[in-house]
Design a protein around this motif. Structure first.
Motif, PDB file in Angstrom:
ATOM      1  N   GLU A   2      54.056  40.468  51.282  1.00  0.00           N
ATOM      2  CA  GLU A   2      54.079  41.223  52.529  1.00  0.00           C
ATOM      3  C   GLU A   2      53.327  42.552  52.384  1.00  0.00           C
ATOM      4  OE1 GLU A   2      57.541  43.600  54.829  1.00  0.00           O
ATOM      5  OE2 GLU A   2      57.974  41.484  54.416  1.00  0.00           O
ATOM      6  N   GLU A   3      53.577  43.249  51.294  1.00  0.00           N
ATOM      7  CA  GLU A   3      52.906  44.536  51.062  1.00  0.00           C
ATOM      8  C   GLU A   3      51.415  44.337  50.844  1.00  0.00           C
ATOM      9  OE1 GLU A   3      54.321  47.559  51.427  1.00  0.00           O
ATOM     10  OE2 GLU A   3      56.128  46.478  51.999  1.00  0.00           O
ATOM     11  N   ALA A   4      51.035  43.296  50.136  1.00  0.00           N
ATOM     12  CA  ALA A   4      49.614  43.013  49.906  1.00  0.00           C
ATOM     13  C   ALA A   4      48.909  42.766  51.233  1.00  0.00           C
ATOM     14  CB  ALA A   4      49.451  41.810  48.981  1.00  0.00           C
ATOM     15  N   GLN A   5      49.532  42.025  52.112  1.00  0.00           N
ATOM     16  CA  GLN A   5      48.940  41.750  53.420  1.00  0.00           C
ATOM     17  C   GLN A   5      48.818  43.021  54.245  1.00  0.00           C
ATOM     18  OE1 GLN A   5      51.529  38.678  54.895  1.00  0.00           O
ATOM     19  NE2 GLN A   5      50.422  37.057  53.815  1.00  0.00           N
ATOM     20  N   LYS A   6      49.824  43.886  54.176  1.00  0.00           N
ATOM     21  CA  LYS A   6      49.796  45.137  54.937  1.00  0.00           C
ATOM     22  C   LYS A   6      48.602  46.002  54.579  1.00  0.00           C
ATOM     23  CE  LYS A   6      54.734  45.880  55.710  1.00  0.00           C
ATOM     24  NZ  LYS A   6      55.869  46.769  55.353  1.00  0.00           N
ATOM     25  N   LYS A  46      38.924  34.813  36.174  1.00  0.00           N
ATOM     26  CA  LYS A  46      38.352  35.264  37.445  1.00  0.00           C
ATOM     27  C   LYS A  46      39.281  36.164  38.235  1.00  0.00           C
ATOM     28  CE  LYS A  46      35.379  31.267  37.905  1.00  0.00           C
ATOM     29  NZ  LYS A  46      34.899  30.221  38.789  1.00  0.00           N
ATOM     30  N   GLY A  47      40.184  36.857  37.557  1.00  0.00           N
ATOM     31  CA  GLY A  47      41.097  37.745  38.250  1.00  0.00           C
ATOM     32  C   GLY A  47      42.204  38.227  37.335  1.00  0.00           C
ATOM     33  N   VAL A  48      43.203  38.823  37.950  1.00  0.00           N
ATOM     34  CA  VAL A  48      44.365  39.301  37.204  1.00  0.00           C
ATOM     35  C   VAL A  48      45.615  38.628  37.762  1.00  0.00           C
ATOM     36  CG1 VAL A  48      43.416  41.518  36.466  1.00  0.00           C
ATOM     37  CG2 VAL A  48      44.527  41.352  38.689  1.00  0.00           C
ATOM     38  N   ARG A  49      46.629  38.514  36.911  1.00  0.00           N
ATOM     39  CA  ARG A  49      47.879  37.849  37.294  1.00  0.00           C
ATOM     40  C   ARG A  49      49.026  38.833  37.197  1.00  0.00           C
ATOM     41  NH1 ARG A  49      49.533  32.949  33.658  1.00  0.00           N
ATOM     42  NH2 ARG A  49      50.205  34.649  32.336  1.00  0.00           N
ATOM     43  N   PHE A  50      49.801  38.902  38.253  1.00  0.00           N
ATOM     44  CA  PHE A  50      50.973  39.766  38.343  1.00  0.00           C
ATOM     45  C   PHE A  50      52.221  38.886  38.348  1.00  0.00           C
ATOM     46  CE2 PHE A  50      54.031  41.872  41.340  1.00  0.00           C
ATOM     47  CZ  PHE A  50      54.421  42.886  40.489  1.00  0.00           C
ATOM     48  N   ALA A  51      53.243  39.293  37.615  1.00  0.00           N
ATOM     49  CA  ALA A  51      54.483  38.522  37.540  1.00  0.00           C
ATOM     50  C   ALA A  51      55.598  39.259  38.285  1.00  0.00           C
ATOM     51  CB  ALA A  51      54.875  38.299  36.085  1.00  0.00           C
ATOM     52  N   PRO A  52      55.788  38.984  39.573  1.00  0.00           N
ATOM     53  CA  PRO A  52      56.853  39.673  40.307  1.00  0.00           C
ATOM     54  C   PRO A  52      58.242  39.344  39.763  1.00  0.00           C
ATOM     55  CG  PRO A  52      55.896  37.938  41.661  1.00  0.00           C
ATOM     56  CD  PRO A  52      55.049  38.056  40.419  1.00  0.00           C
ATOM     57  N   CYS A  53      58.353  38.223  39.071  1.00  0.00           N
ATOM     58  CA  CYS A  53      59.645  37.835  38.507  1.00  0.00           C
ATOM     59  C   CYS A  53      60.070  38.752  37.359  1.00  0.00           C
ATOM     60  CB  CYS A  53      59.588  36.391  38.016  1.00  0.00           C
ATOM     61  SG  CYS A  53      58.350  36.113  36.727  1.00  0.00           S
ATOM     62  N   ALA A  54      59.146  39.565  36.859  1.00  0.00           N
ATOM     63  CA  ALA A  54      59.427  40.386  35.686  1.00  0.00           C
ATOM     64  C   ALA A  54      59.726  41.851  36.011  1.00  0.00           C
ATOM     65  CB  ALA A  54      58.243  40.318  34.728  1.00  0.00           C
ATOM     66  N   VAL A  55      59.691  42.210  37.303  1.00  0.00           N
ATOM     67  CA  VAL A  55      59.918  43.608  37.676  1.00  0.00           C
ATOM     68  C   VAL A  55      60.889  43.685  38.857  1.00  0.00           C
ATOM     69  CG1 VAL A  55      57.670  44.382  36.829  1.00  0.00           C
ATOM     70  CG2 VAL A  55      57.901  43.679  39.194  1.00  0.00           C
ATOM     71  N   GLU A  58      61.586  46.953  43.966  1.00  0.00           N
ATOM     72  CA  GLU A  58      60.920  48.216  44.282  1.00  0.00           C
ATOM     73  C   GLU A  58      59.510  48.253  43.689  1.00  0.00           C
ATOM     74  OE1 GLU A  58      61.339  53.009  43.388  1.00  0.00           O
ATOM     75  OE2 GLU A  58      62.967  51.675  42.804  1.00  0.00           O
ATOM     76  N   LYS A  59      59.391  47.868  42.426  1.00  0.00           N
ATOM     77  CA  LYS A  59      58.075  47.864  41.779  1.00  0.00           C
ATOM     78  C   LYS A  59      57.169  46.797  42.393  1.00  0.00           C
ATOM     79  CE  LYS A  59      55.950  48.989  37.502  1.00  0.00           C
ATOM     80  NZ  LYS A  59      56.187  49.477  36.168  1.00  0.00           N
ATOM     81  N   PRO A  64      51.081  46.148  44.930  1.00  0.00           N
ATOM     82  CA  PRO A  64      49.810  45.911  45.627  1.00  0.00           C
ATOM     83  C   PRO A  64      48.955  47.173  45.789  1.00  0.00           C
ATOM     84  CG  PRO A  64      51.546  44.690  46.690  1.00  0.00           C
ATOM     85  CD  PRO A  64      52.204  45.600  45.679  1.00  0.00           C
ATOM     86  N   ALA A  65      49.576  48.292  46.098  1.00  0.00           N
ATOM     87  CA  ALA A  65      48.828  49.540  46.250  1.00  0.00           C
ATOM     88  C   ALA A  65      48.223  49.976  44.915  1.00  0.00           C
ATOM     89  CB  ALA A  65      49.723  50.634  46.819  1.00  0.00           C
ATOM     90  N   ILE A  66      48.962  49.794  43.833  1.00  0.00           N
ATOM     91  CA  ILE A  66      48.458  50.152  42.506  1.00  0.00           C
ATOM     92  C   ILE A  66      47.278  49.261  42.135  1.00  0.00           C
ATOM     93  CG2 ILE A  66      49.035  50.184  40.039  1.00  0.00           C
ATOM     94  CD1 ILE A  66      51.935  50.904  40.929  1.00  0.00           C
ATOM     95  N   ILE A  67      47.404  47.979  42.413  1.00  0.00           N
ATOM     96  CA  ILE A  67      46.321  47.038  42.108  1.00  0.00           C
ATOM     97  C   ILE A  67      45.088  47.361  42.945  1.00  0.00           C
ATOM     98  CG2 ILE A  67      45.621  44.614  42.210  1.00  0.00           C
ATOM     99  CD1 ILE A  67      48.662  43.951  41.679  1.00  0.00           C
ATOM    100  N   LYS A  68      45.290  47.600  44.230  1.00  0.00           N
ATOM    101  CA  LYS A  68      44.153  47.925  45.100  1.00  0.00           C
ATOM    102  C   LYS A  68      43.466  49.213  44.656  1.00  0.00           C
ATOM    103  CE  LYS A  68      42.675  48.255  49.855  1.00  0.00           C
ATOM    104  NZ  LYS A  68      43.053  48.232  51.253  1.00  0.00           N
ATOM    105  N   LYS A  69      44.248  50.202  44.261  1.00  0.00           N
ATOM    106  CA  LYS A  69      43.668  51.469  43.784  1.00  0.00           C
ATOM    107  C   LYS A  69      42.781  51.241  42.566  1.00  0.00           C
ATOM    108  CE  LYS A  69      45.807  54.705  41.256  1.00  0.00           C
ATOM    109  NZ  LYS A  69      46.802  55.684  40.842  1.00  0.00           N
ATOM    110  N   ALA A  70      43.233  50.405  41.645  1.00  0.00           N
ATOM    111  CA  ALA A  70      42.436  50.102  40.446  1.00  0.00           C
ATOM    112  C   ALA A  70      41.161  49.344  40.813  1.00  0.00           C
ATOM    113  CB  ALA A  70      43.266  49.288  39.458  1.00  0.00           C
TER     114      ALA A  70
END
Length: 77
Positions: A2-6, A46-55, A58-59, A64-70
């Motif tokens: 949801e945050e990534a789409q926003k 061809k990209g990076v992988r994020f594990a939402p199951c590990a955080v 809140e994190k 998504p904002a941290i990833i987009k900033k990078a």
């Protein structure tokens, strides 16, 4: 997701599972840049992988904002 789409962060299709992938041209550099914000992603071919199951939820909402900033800092988007 949801945050990534926003914020308009492009991700690979995701319905369920343990990982979310974000396409980029220089995954290793993106993963290193994101470490500066204490977020750790796995560089893929061809990209990076994020594990939402590990955080915390809140994190997950901040990631998504941290990833987009990078990506922006490295000229990926």
């Amino acid at each position: 997701m949801e945050e990534a789409q926003k914020i308009g962060l492009k991700t690979c299709p995701f319905k369920s599972g343990f990982f979310i992938s974000v396409p980029c041209d220089n995954p290793q550099a993106v993963a290193e840049e994101i470490k500066k914000d204490n977020l750790y992603l796995v560089a893929l071919a061809k990209g990076v992988r994020f594990a939402p199951c590990a955080v915390s939820e809140e994190k997950c909402r901040k990631a998504p904002a941290i990833i987009k900033k990078a990506l922006e800092a490295l000229g990926e988007i």
